[in-house]
Motif scaffolding. Structure first.
Motif, mmCIF file in Angstrom:
data_model
loop_
_atom_site.group_PDB
_atom_site.id
_atom_site.type_symbol
_atom_site.label_atom_id
_atom_site.label_comp_id
_atom_site.label_asym_id
_atom_site.label_seq_id
_atom_site.Cartn_x
_atom_site.Cartn_y
_atom_site.Cartn_z
ATOM 1 N N ARG A 1 0.860 -1.183 0.000
ATOM 2 C CA ARG A 1 0.000 0.000 0.000
ATOM 3 C C ARG A 1 0.898 1.236 0.000
ATOM 4 N N ILE A 2 0.451 2.272 -0.662
ATOM 5 C CA ILE A 2 1.243 3.504 -0.719
ATOM 6 C C ILE A 2 1.128 4.263 0.594
ATOM 7 N N TYR A 3 2.277 4.736 1.078
ATOM 8 C CA TYR A 3 2.289 5.750 2.135
ATOM 9 C C TYR A 3 2.808 7.048 1.526
ATOM 10 N N ARG A 4 2.108 8.156 1.787
ATOM 11 C CA ARG A 4 2.533 9.460 1.291
ATOM 12 C C ARG A 4 1.887 10.562 2.106
ATOM 13 N N GLN A 5 2.547 11.695 2.130
ATOM 14 C CA GLN A 5 2.001 12.886 2.765
ATOM 15 C C GLN A 5 1.604 13.920 1.717
ATOM 16 N N THR A 6 1.580 13.496 0.472
ATOM 17 C CA THR A 6 1.322 14.394 -0.652
ATOM 18 C C THR A 6 -0.180 14.538 -0.878
ATOM 19 N N TYR A 7 -0.785 15.415 -0.094
ATOM 20 C CA TYR A 7 -2.213 15.727 -0.179
ATOM 21 C C TYR A 7 -2.371 17.236 -0.266
#
Length: 367
Positions: A44-50
């Motif tokens: 699953r992708i983890y990202r803070q790009t929101y």
């Protein structure tokens, strides 16, 4: 307290509640590592790009909690690979960059040729936004196992193969939970039942419309890779902001999948389904379009032999999360498609709602 659903969010809620000293019973209708819902698999992708501030803050909190969970359980869960966004929807990518800048999160721009030199197995549309140190991959099955182990470490009891048939609210401080093995009385019930939420909560909670779809990403082998070795972590997670105007069904996401290649999928365009009557079979036309996409934009992968994956998405009309307390019921619904990365922070929010604490997240509501 009873938590219904031992997927990633339910397990996270059980961990957070048990860690606060609550007596917790976690119920799940299936066995460990099952493929009926939305929490299984390797990646699953983890990202803070929101672009939305509440989601950025929740993702930042989740990062720290994932690392805490690794410390508690000793399980390696989050691998930082870096993440890229690119595409024809230039405004969306710019909005992401502006949000990263506003939150002080590292990022940089690459031109397409520079990006292709860095990742020769990929092709890009427009300028490429790189987030280098807070984007990566979570191992899904290991994450769920670690959350349930951490919950058990604080005294939570996990009961699998236990289907919740119905819930009956008996006042502000009691819910009867009906199972084939008998009735369970609880002071609070947290429901994180994914695709089964609407059926279980009908007439009890004013849910938004929930759409359940059968999604079908696929694993694609890396050309020239040793099939017995994990994917080179130099492959980043990626989002291609594209869609019907460019001939594709939707935006495209991808990420490394250990031992399986790279997982690539269209986002949220699978057929609607009944979670109890799924076919688990890839729709041929959509799979062919995915192969076309891989051949064009991911030449480092073998597009000719996809290995389809089946999972459910349960989404609200705007893809926002439904986190709500209604009397003694606390509900998490509509999380699919991007909820996994937030799981430990969502567990904290649900625990706040369940014990009546003021939650820090504006995404949650009590009524």
């Amino acid at each position: 307290m009873v938590v219904v659903g031992a997927g990633v969010v339910g397990a996270a809620a059980a961990w957070q509640l048990a860690a606060r000293g609550n007596e917790v019973l976690l119920l799940d209708r299936f066995g460990p590592g099952h493929s009926h819902g939305a929490s299984h698999g390797t990646s699953r992708i983890y990202r803070q790009t929101y672009a939305s501030d509440p989601y950025v803050r929740l993702a930042v909190e989740a990062h720290d909690l994932w690392r805490c969970l690794e410390d508690v359980t000793g399980a390696p869960l989050l691998q930082i690979t870096g993440g890229v966004d690119h595409g024809d929807d230039v405004a969306s990518v710019r909005a992401l960059a502006a949000s990263l800048a506003a939150h002080g999160i590292a990022h940089t721009w690459l031109d397409p040729r520079e990006a292709e030199q860095r990742w020769p197995g990929m092709r890009f549309s427009g300028r490429v936004l790189l987030q280098p140190d807070r984007s990566g991959r979570l191992h899904a099955d290991q994450a769920v196992a670690a959350l349930t182990a951490a919950a058990a470490g604080h005294g939570a009891v996990l009961r699998r193969h236990t289907r919740v048939e119905r819930l009956a609210v008996r006042g502000d401080d009691r819910v009867d939970v009906a199972t084939p093995d008998g009735r369970i009385r609880a002071r609070r019930v947290v429901v994180a039942a994914g695709a089964w939420s609407a059926g279980l909560l009908a007439g009890l909670v004013d849910l938004p419309p929930l759409r359940v779809t059968q999604e079908q990403p696929a694993h694609f082998a890396v050309r020239g890779a040793d099939p017995c070795r994990p994917v080179d972590p130099a492959w980043p997670t990626f989002i291609h902001h594209t869609g019907p105007a460019q001939g594709w069904p939707s935006a495209v996401y991808g990420l490394p999948a250990p031992g399986l290649g790279v997982k690539v999928g269209f986002h949220g365009v699978g057929p609607e389904c009944d979670p109890d009557r799924r076919t688990f079979t890839a729709e041929p036309d959509q799979l062919a379009r995915l192969q076309d996409y891989v051949a064009r934009f991911l030449p480092g992968l073998d597009a000719s032999r996809p290995d389809p994956v089946s999972c459910t998405y349960t989404t609200t009309p705007d893809s926002g999360f439904f986190l709500h307390a209604a009397g003694p019921l606390v509900v998490a619904a509509g999380l699919s498609g991007h909820g996994f990365k937030f799981a430990p922070a969502l567990g904290r929010v649900l625990a706040d709602l369940a014990v009546g604490d003021a939650t820090r997240s504006p995404l949650a509501a009590a009524g």
